[in-house]
Every structure is written in structure tokens, then in C-alpha cells.
Design a protein around this motif. Structure first.
Motif: not given
Lengths: 378, 378, 378, 378
Positions: B70, C233, C365, D105, D107-109, D111-113, D115-118, D123-124
Motif C-alpha cells: 500500500e 490473521p 511472532q 482488528a 489496533l491488534t493489526y 500491534q502485530k505489524y 503499521l496501519k493499513s487503510s 487480512r482479518a
């Protein structure tokens, strides 16, 4: 990780200085007659100390089945097996505590795991192969029963003494077609079926033994009566799986299938294996076998043959200038007697790994063909 | 199956005559700058029709990222990629519908799957490697960033014209230390950095091209700045994974790491790589590198180098006596022009497969080291 | 197959009537203090015959580490472990040789494998869980060290006597926040921390025991201090892995995470867990926890809690009208005494499976985060 | 990771705001008639915007096969499939850029990765399930052909309006025995075959829709004519694989097989399923089916039925007090219209995941039975 295979899968544990080494074998079909007597012979063939050509440490290596059989028949559940470690001698490696052994796994083990183990290279040890040989013996046992598959490995080179490994050579071709485990063992500890070179090979090993040195060699293996259609066409080509299996054996440096490295010199017009119709088998066969029994990653019913290069053993009694762990120049000489050539002893290990690959692919291809059959019925 | 890798994993789809070929790449870390421009160059290097030395079919092969990025950055989710099949020409293989091509996958495909596909060997095709090269380009891109890893492959042999591949040879050693993708491509379509042999190699290919024949070769690959500690000591030794990767490439017949098959002739006292302390790196290194950068299955920080044997291409325009599918003797001559040597074109494929192996092992070893760090903190 | 996990992986072997049951555990980080004393307690908690509420067969179940440790520290290599089968009593199941036990695995085992084993259901036996509990104890041991992870399971329902499992209920919430293995065991063999219902639960079990019957129950488990960001995910959402793990335990019929089946009745406006900033942790937390500590498949740092339904034990001494293997109507009454409720004994098994899931996801992770860190540095 | 299955394996890619979503399906047997028309219906059933009960976004979702078929027949190679993302509307989530959506998902996204996706949760997302449904449709297509397997899911509960899910209840039993996809769809968008409760379910959804709220529900699924003997007795019990599959679907909170959570209240003497000989089938069957068609982890030929809990949708238009990403209290109200209940739309997703599990297990068990057959012949 410590597993190999998808449906026929072996997981091994153990290193040189623990209570036992062993494995769990999954995918063994139920109802198969199987006892320790079917497994022990290959372990005995793998055992060191069997001749003047190999190390005198006499490990007993009796396999004990823990699970998965009942009244001499398999249950379909995992076969647990173990071999006790008897001859541990953890203090024999004293000087090596100061020196990482050159071309051994001592230093990389520390670099990877952050600590030193008393076995030096931990799992990268010949002793770990016991679990593989036990599992491979079961695989061979099954393959023999279901398709009369024969897997026979032998020494084809020691140092610069080599048999001709061109499948168009009559002597080599005859060996590929007729050698058996018994005939190989009958050639003595050198395990070389070529009368023209075997004595010279023995001399090469003895010469290096006498100079406290070691020498490498090549093990060639043939698989006869391999079912047609094994191997997956992309990443899991049959030769790719065999290469993986063989290069996972300690001390290996190379793998070649069929015509191998020499084959690159042969133009396509001569290298291609023409087809001809076989009246007895009622199917096409190839008139030559430069392909080594695999085309497009898939077994074609011809003999599969391949060779594996084993380097000269890293542990030698001769003095070697090198460095200590803490960076001081010094001279290392391994105490005791060491294998001047691991190559002959690798024969049953190569057979075991080959059997594991073929058995796993049989299960995978059986799944496909039986599902195709179900589709056709409906 | 059609997947390769554990944590960094590529799954490919597609054959010669379908809408597209492509792949899904898992395990790409999030936040990485990545666009098609990072991937396309290796696909372009893989593309046939780039010179008189290779087949004139001009496939465009533009990669299109479908997911996982992205605004030019990776998301951490799978990267879907595809390349449209433009030059399908399904009718060009007419005569081959009668003849299974010798040493090709046509017959084994039918034996395995029970049906004929218009591509002949289905997935066992050079076109399938597009997905691998795209995935490998991403892996290389990451490896470059995290450890300045350099992966460079080149042609080291065509037919019987070979460079010396002994790492103790100064010319070869210099190539291992200094060759770059750019310097390799600058040598022309032959992709051979050894001035002493490259012209002769070209002549060998031209000779076989002119006689409607083909010839094999060897691709050698070096991995510089590989992180230390990669590879698992048992079944997944680093060289075993590389061997698996390389023998999964179409037309390969052999793999050797470090000293390889020639190394078996060298006694342990000379073959062993002594250790010495490196003042700059503040760690032990080896003074020679017969091991090829891997000891006990684990990378030791030296250059990893290995060679892959490619057979002469199976498809030749020359007439070949063989049999039809239904068992009648006949003569096959493939129409059109065909690659007289696939070896130079295999260079980016070898690099891609190497990158996939190393990247996956980096992720696995990173898991171990970061967990060790967590343990130490507590 | 008989393996569970990707990087932290356990492979088990063994059934009721063989020499031993055991497992191989891969992925244990090197340098960890680990002896049998760290593993035995959970095996002892799993052992039957500890109280009037469970079966009186007193199996000793002493775990013996075979490999992977040296001087009380892990080596990074696989941990082989085994427990000898002492109390085999293969002839105790006599009448069951005529009758397939209803709702047991006797018949499906034969249908799947084509033969009968003296254990009846083969691997689908409580005894197989020994390997899991041993492996899980190692996982818990590591998790405790690296993040003070606490995994505590307890009985939340027996028959129709249940504690309130709504996380907005103060009693349940307090248990989730404070229960320990010790506090659970201190409640007696019923292993229920809710004073309001535990005595009644005991009575329900005793009632069924006295009528030679059995009764089911629910085990609830909480995971505290689980690292944030675990779970993948898509297919490997953390709750999906936990569900897989739990439904693989014998006698389970259901799994629910967070609000579970009751939660479907709650509208989104009430079910959603609002965020709030936590000054101490310097991060967002949720003010309620209907999600059960997992959102979008990924752990969010709140308590993970889930419940597992265990059916009433299939083996009862009461007479049951059923059919023999060969299709004749008859009446089966299992000899001997049998567990009236397996639920309390399942507590350490549930904990073990939870620990295996979490530990594997930590390794996966960790691989990601450490690779992201490498990218950021360059 | 993004793969599911061992021999029949789907790997998916794509999220809400990328070019396409899709998948690669491995293990499809060759020679099977298959076109997009066999796949599209389930994708169409999954599509949102089909009724007043679900979200009005009208995504077209046309599947395009990329590879693996030729002239309408499968080749045995991987099936690549994709669906273009047409209705991306990346700017519609504006306010959510400030607020992490509660119980989603977002916030957890991060926390896991890191970064923020649009797309927020990456994938969740429900959109990811397109690849699963396409793959599942192929699996169902094969299962139908080889054993007339029927997989039918339906809504069994919305909020607190539920049908009786006890298999001893005549109405529920009749539905398990007779419901078809057509009969389910004929009940309208609610997809509930129980006339006694379906109208009330619709009202519950409408009530929550009108108050800008959402409500959860339960989907029950039955698998008829499942081959006997599927499932592996240890970690991969058939119910464990189904639980994994179901809990990997977004918004699920629970899974139960057969008698499930209610079954724990039933004593063994009533819960056990007695055997009886069936004269037509010439084999034993059970007279009741509390086991849900699986015993000891292995299918026994009875109907397999299970239920899956879906929470109320997290995205509601109603105002929710919560916190912004940077920790400031605020009120979030999602713009636009949102699904008041995802439960009816989940029906084809549940069917798809069930089909993937069963198909994979058919391939694995076929491998075993065909190998047993080979052994018996020799």
C-alpha cells in the motif's frame, strides 16, 4: 527442524552424549509384519568399528521398538524407536574443548545456539543418523513388499580412484542392474562392487589411515522397481527431494542424478533418452537412461541412480595448525583413532534416506491415483 | 506440492498455456519499501529471447502486484503477484502431440496424472519459474537491506569448457569475492566472468545452435554476507535446503557445495579449513573455504558458493529417432528455434532459489535468537 | 499426523499397551535451565487415581528426558522424553473384544485402519496425552520465564451445575484475574474455584459414580500476560489454533472463546469492548473483555480465556444394550471401576495444549518482530 | 500463515483495498470437469448486499480461473483463481483513521505489524474469505462426485431466538437429514429452515438494524455421506480440524460438535450412542448420534453436524464511547450502513471451510487405504 517427510515422516532426537537416540516414524501402514529384526540389520551395517577401515569404537546400537506394533504387526500408529547410548566417553574430547575442530560443527554450533555442548557439533553428528537408518529400514521393508523396490548403495570412488559412473558404460550398467546389499557387503568393508578399482580404493584408505589422515569418496545408489509417477513437478521434484535427503547427511558435499555433472558435456542429441515400446511391459521405456530414472521431476520406471560426494573426515589425528576458541594460534591433534574414510559406512545411511524419500512419495501419489479412481467410478 | 519455505514461503501457480502465472509470497516483513520496480529486473533477466544465444520467443513478462503493499510499502500480508501469459501459441507443438518429447516431461506427466496437457509437461516448465523469480527478487531485496547480502550467479561451464572452480584458485576466488549482477551481465549473454573461457563457451553454444543441437553447462552462485548461524543441524542443513532448491529447477542434474565432487580427492589434512582470529571482525574465521561457507549444516560467515549442473536442453530441432505415444517407431524434429543452452538464462533462477532459502532461514534463526534474548533478559 | 506446532513442535508416540509413551519437542531455546523436575508436576496432576472422584488405576508416570539437555540446561536440540507403560493390564478389556464400546473409538479405529488393537481405540486414548502434557510443561516453563505468562485451567461446570462464565460477572472476573494452579488444586480434586458451586459439582459426580454412570463438564482456562500480537490473521487466528488444540483432546465436544455461545445474544453496542488509555502501561486497553483477549485473531494483551466442553465418559460399568462387532444385539457392562468424570483430570491437559499454542506463536511472532527490527536498523 | 490443508491445500492472498483477492488450490485431482460456473454460485451466496438484512455494498465478485484447467477439465496442477476488487472506497473509513474500531482488528493489526493499513484490520476481513469460498466450492464439487457428500449450513440462532439443536429433537433431526442449499435459500435471506423461529429471527435482525446496532447468531452445518474413517486420532481429530477451520472465520466465538456444550449435562448412559446392525448397509451404525458423526476423532458414517457461534458485528453506526489511537476519549460512529448480522452471510463460508477439511482428509485417508491394498496384494 528434526522432521523429514510429509505423510511418511520421521522425527529424530538425540546426540552423542545423552541417554538415547531415537525417532518417531509416522505413516507406516497398519497390518504390516514388523519386528526389530527387520530394522536391526541396517543399523548393524551403519555401526562403526566393523573393520580396520573404520573407527574401532564398538557401539552396540540395538534398536528397541516402543510403540506402534502389537504381536509383530503394525497398528497404523507412530512407531517409536530408540537406541541407548552406551559408549559415551564424554571426556575423550578434552583438547577439543580448547580448539574448535576445523571443518567440524563445533564453532558454528556455538554461533547458532550461543553455547557449547560436550558433543561439539550437537545434532550434526554421525550418531544422529541412527534414527534415520531405523526409519529408513522400515520404509525399505514396506517398499520391498509393495513393489519389490530394491535400494542398493555402494562406494564408487575413494580419493581419486573412481569407477566409471556413466550409465552407458557396461560395467557400471551391470552393477546398477544387479548389485544387491549382500553382493556389496561381500566385497568387504570397502563396499565397492567394481573389481577393477576396489583394491586400489582400499589402499588409498589405508595410506591415509597410516598417515593419520583421511580421504573422501563417493557413494552411488540405485533404486530399482521404483513405482512410476513419483515426485511433484514443481518444488518437490523427485531429484530435489533426493538431493535434500542426501545433502542432509553429515559430510556430504555434492549430489548428482543420472548423467550428473559429466552429462553437461553431452549434446542434447546424445543425452536425450529415446523412447521405445516394450512388448513385455506393454508400455514405453527409454533405450538409454541418462535421465537417471526421473524426467520432469517424476519417476519413469527406469532405474533411479544418483551419487553423493563425501568429503574426507574432518577429525584426524595428525597435527593441524589452527586457532583456539579464544583466538590464539595453536596446533590441534585429535586423540585416539579416527575413521580414515566415512564413505563405506555411509552406504546404509544413503539407502535409508533414499527409502524415506521414495516411501513418502508413494503415499502422496497413492492418494492422487486412488482419488482419480474414485472420480472415474462416479 | 507447489510451496517452498516455512516462514518465508512462496506458492506458485500456472503453466505455459493458461491465463497467467503467478505466486503468493508469505512472510514478507511489514513496512518494507517494495514496488514492481524491485521485482521486474530479475524477471527481465530471466526472460528468453534476449540474445542470439537463447530462444527468440519474446515474452513480455510484466509483473503485477495484486496485494500486500500500500503506497509502496509492504503490509505484512501475503504478496500476490501475476504475469499474464501473452505468447501462448498452443498449436505450435503439433507434432509433439504424436511423440512424447525425449527427456522431457510429456510422458511422465501422463503417467502421473493420467491425462495429456497441451503444455506437455505441465508445471515442469521453464515458465513456472516466473513465480519463483518474482518471489526470489523480494527475498533478495530484503536480504540486501538487512545484512547487505549479495547473491550473484554466473556461468562457470558450457559443455566441456569450464573455469577452475577450486576456491583455492586465485581467479575463481576473485570472482567469488567481487562479481556483481552488473559485472556478470556486462560479460554479455554468456554471463561468464572468466575472460579466459567465456569466448570459447560462446563458440560451443553457437556450434550446437548451428547443428540444431543443444549443450549443457554449470551455473555457480556465491552468497556474500550471509548471516552466521543459518541452517538447522539435522534434516534442514543449509546445503540440503540449497540442494533441494536447485534440483527443483528444471533441467538440473547436480549440485555441489564448496569443494564439491573434486573435494573428495583432497585429504582431510588439506581439506580442513583452519581457524584464525580476525582482528577486524573480532571473531574466528577460516583461512581457506573448502567448506563453502557452511559447516555442520550451519552458515559460518564465509562466502557460500555452490554449483548447479544443467543438462543440454531436451528440445532440439534435429531429428531424433524415438517412439510415438502409441508405440510406433518414428522420427521427431521439434519445429521452430530452440534454446541451444538454457544455462545462461538459469542465472537469475538460481539466484532466486538461493534467496528464498536464505530468507526463510533468516526468519527461522531470528526467531531463535530473539527468544534466547528474551530468556536472557529475565 | 502426530505432530502439533510449526516452530515449537511436539510429536508424540505411544498407546495404552506398548513399552512407553513419549514425545519429541522441537524449538526449545538453548541455554534454558530444565530438568525432569520442571515437567513432572503437570504429569502428576494429569495422573488418574488421585482421588475418589477419578479412576483408581495408579500409573506412576515418571518422565525421563532422553536428549536435548546437558548439565541441567537445554542444548537447543530436540528434547526426547518418555514415560514407561507400567500398568498395562491388556486382558482387562475382555468383554470389549466382543463389543465395540459405544461412543468410544473401537469401531472407527477398525474402520480406519482395518484391524483391531488391544487398546481398542489406539491413539485416541487418554494415555496418549502424556506426551502432550510433558511438552506443554516445557512450553509453560519457557513462557513463565520470558513474559511471566500464567496459564490456569479449572472446572467451571459439571453436568448442569455451572459457574457464571460471563466475564462481566465479578466472581468469574476475579477468578480469571487471580486463580493459580495452587489455588485450584487447593479446592480439592474437583478443581473448581467457585465456592458457590463446587460442593454441588462434587455431589453430581458422586451421584453418577454411585449409579455406575458418568457425567460431563466444562473446563475453563485463562492465559494471563500473553504477549501482544500473537496469532496470524487468516487461517491461524489465535482462537483457531486454540480451538484445534482443545478439540484434539479426547472427549471434547466444544470450544468457546471470550463471550462464546452466550455472546451471540448480546448486541454489538454492548458486546464491543471500548478502548481506553492505560496510564501505567502507556497503551490502549479495552474496558471490557468480551473478546477474550483476542481481536482479529491476534492477542491484545488482555486475559485470554476460553472454555472446553467434555462429554460424559464413554466407559461406564452400567449395562448398555448395544451390538457386538459381528452385529448381534447384546448388553455390555465394562468391568472394573471407571472415571465418573474426566473433566477435573483434563485441567492439566487443557493447560498443556494452551501452552503449546502460545509458545509456538511466540516463536513465530518473534521472528517477525526481530526481522522488522533488522529492517529498521538499516 | 495463509495456507490451510496438507494435500488439498488453499493459500489465499488479498485484503479489502488491493487489486484483487484470490487463492491457489493444490491437490485437485486431474481429469475433473471444472469451470467457473461450478465455483461462482457459492461466491454469489457469500456476496453482501443481497437483501435488506445485509450490507448494501454490491460487490460483483466474479471468479476468474487463471490456471490448472484446460478445455474445462482440471490438469492436476494448482488452480489459481482471483476476484477483482471493484468497490474499494478507501476513503469511507475516514473517522476510523482516528479511532481504532472497538472489537475490530485495527489496533491488534498495528500491534502485530507495527503499521496501519487503510483496510484497518488487513487480512482479518470478510473479503479475505472470497478465496476460501472459491476453494471450498471446488472441494465440495469433488466430494459430491466421489461420494455424493452433501454439505449444508443454515442459521440456527439469531440473538436469543434459537432452534432446538439436540439431535434427538425430531424437527432438528429432520433438518439434518433433509435440508439442501436450495431449501435453505428458499427460506429467504435469513437462511433458517425452522418455520417456528425464522420469522422471529428476521424481526430480531430488523430491530437491531433499526437501532443502528447488530446482533450475533449461530450457524449449524451438516455433512452427509462423509466417507468413513476420516480424521487422524491424535492432534488432527476430525472435529479438531473442523474447529480450527471454523474459528478461523472472522467473527466466530465458538464451535461445538454433536451434542456440544449441552451434551455435558447428559450422563454417559444416555449420551453414549449404542450400536446396531444395519441390514442395508451391512455394517454397524449407531442408533443415536450425540457423537455428531465422529468418534475417537474419526468419522463413523453418520451425519457430521456442528455449530459455530458468530458474535454481533463489531461495526455499528451507533455512537460508541471509546478512545482514539493516541489515547483521547471520544465517540465513534461508523458512517454508512453496516450489516446488522453477518450470520446468514456466513453460511457459504462455513460450508466452504467444512469442505476444505473433509477433502483434505479424504486425500490423506485415500493414501492410507490404497497403501494397505497394495500391501495385501503382495
Amino acid at each position: 527442524m528434526s522432521s523429514f517427510g510429509t505423510l511418511f515422516k520421521v522425527t529424530t532426537y538425540g546426540e552423542s552424549h545423552c541417554k538415547s537416540v531415537g525417532c518417531i516414524v509416522e505413516g507406516v501402514p497398519p497390518g504390516l509384519a514388523l519386528t526389530e529384526e527387520d530394522i536391526q540389520p541396517q543399523l548393524t551395517r551403519r555401526r562403526p568399528g566393523q573393520s580396520k577401515l573404520s573407527t574401532p569404537r564398538n557401539e552396540k546400537d540395538r534398536v528397541m521398538i516402543q510403540s506402534g506394533t502389537e504381536f509383530g504387526k503394525t497398528l497404523g500408529s507412530p512407531i517409536g524407536m530408540l537406541v541407548l547410548n552406551q559408549d559415551q566417553r564424554p571426556h575423550d574430547y578434552g583438547e577439543m574443548d580448547v580448539f574448535p575442530r576445523p571443518s567440524h560443527a563445533d564453532l558454528t554450533y556455538i554461533q547458532k545456539y550461543g553455547l557449547k555442548s560436550s558433543s561439539g557439533g550437537g545434532r550434526a553428528s554421525a550418531r544422529e543418523t541412527i534414527g534415520r537408518v531405523a526409519a529408513g529400514a522400515i520404509a525399505e521393508h514396506i517398499l520391498k513388499k509393495i513393489n519389490n523396490v530394491e535400494i542398493v548403495a555402494f562406494v564408487s570412488q575413494i580419493g581419486n580412484v573412481a569407477m566409471n559412473r556413466d550409465c552407458n558404460d557396461p560395467t557400471f550398467l551391470k552393477i546398477l542392474n544387479t548389485a544387491t546389499k549382500d553382493s556389496i557387503d561381500a566385497t568387504g568393508p570397502i563396499r565397492c562392487p567394481d573389481e577393477n578399482v576396489k583394491d586400489e580404493m582400499v589402499k588409498v584408505i589405508e595410506k591415509h589411515r597410516d598417515s593419520n589422515d583421511s580421504i573422501g569418496g563417493v557413494v552411488t545408489c540405485v533404486i530399482r522397481n521404483c513405482p512410476i509417477g513419483l515426485g511433484e513437478p514443481c518444488f518437490d521434484k523427485l531429484e530435489a527431494l533426493l538431493a535434500h535427503a542426501m545433502l542432509s547427511v553429515p559430510a556430504t558435499k555434492g549430489f548428482e542424478i543420472g548423467s550428473g555433472f559429466e552429462g553437461v558435456k553431452v549434446p542434447g542429441s546424445k543425452h536425450n533418452d529415446p523412447f521405445t515400446y516394450d512388448e513385455n511391459l506393454k508400455r514405453l521405456r527409454t533405450t538409454t537412461n541418462n535421465s537417471g530414472g526421473i524426467q520432469g521431476g517424476i519417476s519413469n520406471g527406469e532405474n533411479i541412480y544418483f551419487s553423493v560426494a563425501f568429503k574426507s573426515a574432518a577429525t584426524i589425528s595428525q597435527e593441524q595448525p589452527t586457532s583456539t576458541y579464544d583466538g590464539k594460534d595453536g596446533v590441534l591433534a585429535a586423540k585416539g583413532r579416527h575413521d580414515p574414510s566415512v564413505t563405506p559406512r555411509a552406504v546404509p545411511i544413503v539407502e535409508a534416506m533414499a527409502a524415506l524419500v521414495i516411501m513418502d512419495q508413494v503415499l502422496i501419489q497413492n492418494s492422487r491415483t486412488s482419488t482419480i479412481d474414485m472420480l472415474k467410478k462416479h
